[in-house]
Design a protein around this motif. Structure first.
Motif, PDB file in Angstrom:
ATOM      1  N   GLU A 178     -15.236  -8.026  -0.698  1.00  0.00           N
ATOM      2  CA  GLU A 178     -14.911  -6.658  -0.715  1.00  0.00           C
ATOM      3  C   GLU A 178     -13.955  -6.063  -1.844  1.00  0.00           C
ATOM      4  O   GLU A 178     -12.787  -6.626  -2.237  1.00  0.00           O
ATOM      5  CB  GLU A 178     -13.776  -6.630   0.753  1.00  0.00           C
ATOM      6  N   GLU A 221       0.727   4.687   1.741  1.00  0.00           N
ATOM      7  CA  GLU A 221       0.452   5.943   2.342  1.00  0.00           C
ATOM      8  C   GLU A 221       1.664   6.737   2.649  1.00  0.00           C
ATOM      9  O   GLU A 221       1.778   7.940   2.597  1.00  0.00           O
ATOM     10  CB  GLU A 221      -0.117   5.345   3.841  1.00  0.00           C
ATOM     11  N   MET A 268      -8.740 -13.212  -6.998  1.00  0.00           N
ATOM     12  CA  MET A 268      -9.808 -12.830  -5.693  1.00  0.00           C
ATOM     13  C   MET A 268      -8.633 -12.470  -4.394  1.00  0.00           C
ATOM     14  O   MET A 268      -8.853 -11.403  -4.011  1.00  0.00           O
ATOM     15  CB  MET A 268     -10.619 -13.740  -5.442  1.00  0.00           C
ATOM     16  N   GLY A 288     -13.670  -2.864  -2.391  1.00  0.00           N
ATOM     17  CA  GLY A 288     -12.695  -1.403  -2.152  1.00  0.00           C
ATOM     18  C   GLY A 288     -12.967  -1.149  -0.774  1.00  0.00           C
ATOM     19  O   GLY A 288     -13.915  -1.839   0.020  1.00  0.00           O
ATOM     20  N   GLN A 289     -12.389  -0.156  -0.258  1.00  0.00           N
ATOM     21  CA  GLN A 289     -12.443   0.332   1.037  1.00  0.00           C
ATOM     22  C   GLN A 289     -11.730   1.735   1.300  1.00  0.00           C
ATOM     23  O   GLN A 289     -10.967   2.245   0.674  1.00  0.00           O
ATOM     24  CB  GLN A 289     -11.518  -0.616   2.201  1.00  0.00           C
ATOM     25  N   THR A 300       0.915  -1.212   0.001  1.00  0.00           N
ATOM     26  CA  THR A 300      -0.137   0.070   0.140  1.00  0.00           C
ATOM     27  C   THR A 300       1.061   1.273  -0.133  1.00  0.00           C
ATOM     28  O   THR A 300       2.066   0.920   0.090  1.00  0.00           O
ATOM     29  CB  THR A 300      -0.865   0.045   1.243  1.00  0.00           C
ATOM     30  N   GLY A 341      -5.029 -12.723  -4.276  1.00  0.00           N
ATOM     31  CA  GLY A 341      -3.837 -12.988  -4.869  1.00  0.00           C
ATOM     32  C   GLY A 341      -2.747 -12.404  -4.055  1.00  0.00           C
ATOM     33  O   GLY A 341      -2.815 -11.912  -2.957  1.00  0.00           O
ATOM     34  N   MET A 371      -4.023  -2.582  -7.688  1.00  0.00           N
ATOM     35  CA  MET A 371      -5.131  -1.662  -6.912  1.00  0.00           C
ATOM     36  C   MET A 371      -4.859  -0.225  -7.262  1.00  0.00           C
ATOM     37  O   MET A 371      -4.101   0.217  -7.934  1.00  0.00           O
ATOM     38  CB  MET A 371      -4.636  -1.780  -5.308  1.00  0.00           C
ATOM     39  N   GLU A 403       0.335 -12.911   1.153  1.00  0.00           N
ATOM     40  CA  GLU A 403      -0.882 -13.569   1.957  1.00  0.00           C
ATOM     41  C   GLU A 403      -0.502 -14.928   2.194  1.00  0.00           C
ATOM     42  O   GLU A 403       0.026 -15.624   1.513  1.00  0.00           O
ATOM     43  CB  GLU A 403      -2.051 -13.653   1.024  1.00  0.00           C
ATOM     44  N   ARG A 415       1.105  -8.539  -1.355  1.00  0.00           N
ATOM     45  CA  ARG A 415       0.809  -8.937  -0.151  1.00  0.00           C
ATOM     46  C   ARG A 415       1.298 -10.292   0.196  1.00  0.00           C
ATOM     47  O   ARG A 415       0.560 -11.040  -0.614  1.00  0.00           O
ATOM     48  CB  ARG A 415      -0.249  -8.422   0.578  1.00  0.00           C
ATOM     49  N   ASP A 437      -5.205   3.105  -5.568  1.00  0.00           N
ATOM     50  CA  ASP A 437      -5.140   3.720  -4.294  1.00  0.00           C
ATOM     51  C   ASP A 437      -4.977   5.172  -4.164  1.00  0.00           C
ATOM     52  O   ASP A 437      -4.200   5.809  -5.026  1.00  0.00           O
ATOM     53  CB  ASP A 437      -3.984   3.186  -3.552  1.00  0.00           C
ATOM     54  N   HIS A 440      -7.940   5.442   0.158  1.00  0.00           N
ATOM     55  CA  HIS A 440      -9.086   4.708  -0.501  1.00  0.00           C
ATOM     56  C   HIS A 440      -8.867   3.862  -1.662  1.00  0.00           C
ATOM     57  O   HIS A 440      -8.086   4.219  -2.620  1.00  0.00           O
ATOM     58  CB  HIS A 440      -9.952   6.251  -1.264  1.00  0.00           C
TER      59      HIS A 440
END
Ligand code: 5CA
Length: 450
Positions: free
Chosen positions: A283, A111, A150, A285-286, A109, A152, A157, A142, A140, A159, A317
Motif C-alpha cells: 500500500e 487531520e 516499508m 497511498g490512501q 497523521t 517504519g 508521508m 507500530e 506510529r 498528507d 489523502h
C-alpha cells in the motif's frame, strides 16, 4: 559528483536482519542506516531518492491545484481530545509530556492540525474549495516495524486535506486526488492500482488504497486482471473539470479490485474466472472522504451562501513517501541490485573509468561529466583507483539506469560504451552521441530544463 568524494558506504556482506530484497539493497547500497527499530538515518544516496520522490509529488500536487505548507511534528493532546481521537488511537500514538506537564504527541497523521488552521483562518464559503498538504515525518509506534522503510515507526508521508462546502465538491476533490495520484506513481515508474479499502482510524465511507503488486506486500488483494492493463500515460487533464476526473475514476475503479478488508467473495465470483487474481500488494497511498466528521467535532464552519455557519466537507489523502523507496525496489531489481526507474534515480548516469590515471581516459570522463552537468543532468563519476569488476558491481548495486564506460581501448577508436542497467544491452557511441542519447531519454522523464 565524483564517487571518491561522495559518501556511499556500500556493504559487501548481505545484512542478516533484512528479510526482503528492498531492505537488503537499501542497506547494501548505503542508502539507510537503522538507528533503532523502525527508525532510520537517511544516508546521502537514500536521501537523494527521497528528495526525487518528493519533487515528483510536489510537481503533481501543483498541477492539481493543491497548496503545500508545513505543520509541526509535535502537537498538543488538546486538539485530539476535541476530535475525540485521543483516547481511541491507542498505543500506536507516541505520547509525551513537556516541562509544563502538558500532554504532547508526535503526529501520526494531521487531520486535527489542518482542521485547526482552517477554522482559524477561513471564514467564508467564498474561500473554498481549498486543499492544503504537507510532506512531513510521522510517527506510529507500530507493534511490528519490519521490512526496513516499508513499515517504519518514523516514516515520511505526504498528507493532504481538502475543505469543501458541499459533499459534491468534496467528492470532486476525492476524484481529483485519485487522478493526480495515478500520474504521480506512474512518473515513479510504478503501477499502483486503486482498490476499495477500509478506512480504519481515519474514518469515513469512501476510501481507496493504491497498491503496488509484489510478492512481499503485506496486503492480500483480489482483482480483475483487466486493471493491470490500464495506464494513465501522458494524457492532459483539466483538474477543475468534474466530468473529466469522474471519467478517469470510473475507468480505473469500476473493475473489481479490493484489499482483504473489503473483499466480497460473491462479487468477485462475477468476474470471469480466467481474469480473477489473488495476489499481494504494497500500500503506497490512501485517499479518504469522511464528510463533516472532523469539522463538526472541531467546529470548523464557514459562512454559507445563506449566511449560516456550515460545517465543511473534508477528506484526507496520503502517500507513503519513504515506503515508496521500498516499493520501487521491490518492483524493479535483479540479483545484482536495484534498477532505478529514470523518474527517481539518484543520479541520471554513471561514468566508469576503466583506467583511472590514464591521461586520455581521465580527460574523456571529466569532459562527459561536465557536459552532463551543463545540461542539468547529474552524473556519478566513479573515479576511484579500483578494478573494473568492482566498479561495475557497485554501479549494478546502486542501480543507475544508464552507465557510460570509458577506457583507453575504446577511446583509440573514438568511442565509449553506453549500457542499459535494465536490459544489460550496450552500444558503442562517440562521447557526444552518448550524451545526446542520455539527454533524449531523460527529456521524456520531465527532468527540469531538458
Ligand atoms: N491522514 C491519512 C491520509 S493523509 C492517513 O494517515 N492515511 S494512511 O494511514 O493510510 O497513511 C498514508 C500512507 O502512509 C499509507 O498509504 C502508507 O503508504 C504510508 N504508511 C502508513 N504507515 C506506515 C508505516 N508504518 N511505515 C511506512 N509508511 C507508512
Amino acid at each position: 559528483m565524483r564517487l571518491s568524494r561522495y559518501f556511499l558506504p556500500v556493504l559487501k556482506e548481505t545484512p542478516s536482519e533484512a528479510q526482503i530484497v528492498s531492505h537488503r539493497y537499501m542497506l547494501r547500497a548505503g542508502m539507510i542506516k537503522q538507528q533503532s527499530a523502525g527508525i532510520y538515518s537517511w544516508l546521502p544516496m537514500g536521501f537523494k531518492v527521497l528528495r526525487k520522490i518528493e519533487n515528483i509529488i510536489h510537481e503533481e500536487q501543483a498541477k492539481a491545484g493543491h497548496i503545500p505548507m508545513q505543520m509541526p511534528t509535535l502537537q498538543t493532546a488538546d486538539l485530539w481530545r476535541e476530535s475525540g481521537r485521543y483516547d481511541g488511537y491507542g498505543e500506536e500514538m507516541l505520547r509525551m509530556k513537556d516541562r509544563h506537564d502538558r500532554d504532547m504527541l508526535f503526529s501520526p497523521t494531521a487531520e486535527e492540525l489542518f482542521t485547526d488552521v482552517f477554522r482559524a483562518h477561513v471564514a467564508s464559503y467564498k474561500d473554498l474549495p481549498l486543499t492544503l498538504y504537507q510532506i512531513q515525518w510521522k510517527f506510529r509506534d507500530e507493534i511490528r516495524p519490519r521490512f526496513g522503510v516499508m513499515r517504519g515507526r518514523e516514516f515520511y508521508m505526504k498528507d493532504g486535506y481538502n475543505f469543501d462546502l458541499t459533499k459534491e465538491d468534496a467528492l470532486h476533490a476525492y476524484n481529483r486526488h485519485l487522478v493526480s495520484y495515478l500520474r504521480t506513481y506512474e512518473r515513479m515508474g510504478l503501477q499502483a492500482i486503486p482498490m476499495r479499502a477500509d478506512s480504519g482510524p481515519i474514518g469515513g465511507d469512501d476510501t481507496h488504497e493504491f497498491l503496488v503488486l509484489a510478492d512481499t506486500g503485506e496486503s492480500e488483494v483480489f482483482y480483475d486482471s483487466e486493471v493491470t492493463d490500464l495506464t494513465f500515460g501522458d494524457r492532459e487533464i483539466d483538474f477543475d473539470s468534474v466530468e473529466q476526473c469522474q471519467a478517469v475514476l470510473e475507468e480505473f475503479t469500476s473493475r473489481y479490485a479490493r484489499t482483504d478488508e473489503t473483499h466480497d467473495e460473491a462479487l468477485f465470483d462475477q468476474v470471469p474466472e480466467e481474469r480473477r487474481r489473488v495476489a499481494r500488494g504494497i500500500e503506497v497511498g490512501q485517499i479518504f472522504y469522511f464528510g463533516t466528521k472532523y469539522s463538526e467535532a472541531m467546529n470548523a464552519t464557514v459562512q454559507g451562501p445563506d449566511g449560516k455557519p456550515t460545517p465543511v466537507h473534508m477528506g484526507s489523502h496520503g502517500i507513503g513517501v519513504s515506503r515508496l523507496l521500498g516499493a520501487i525496489i521491490e518492483a524493479s531489481h535483479d540479483d545484482k541490485g536495484i534498477i532505478w526507474p529514470e523518474g527517481v534515480t539518484p543520479f541520471h548516469v554513471g561514468i566508469v573509468n576503466l583506467k583511472q590515471g590514464d591521461e586520455e581516459a581521465d580527460a574523456a570522463c571529466e569532459a562527459l561529466e561536465k557536459s552532463f552537468e551543463a545540461l542539468g543532468l547529474e552524473p556519478l563519476y566513479d573515479d576511484r583507483k579500483e578494478r573494473a569488476g568492482g566498479k561495475f558491481a557497485t554501479m549494478d548495486l546502486i542501480g543507475l539506469p544508464w552507465r557510460i564506460t570509458v577506457g583507453p581501448r575504446g577511446l583509440k577508436n573514438g568511442v565509449v560504451e553506453l549500457t542499459s542497467r535494465r536490459t544489460g544491452e550496450s552500444e558503442e557511441l562517440t562521447p557526444e552521441q552518448a550524451v545526446a542519447k542520455v539527454v533524449e531519454i531523460y527529456a521524456k522523464h520531465h527532468v527540469r530544463g531538458l
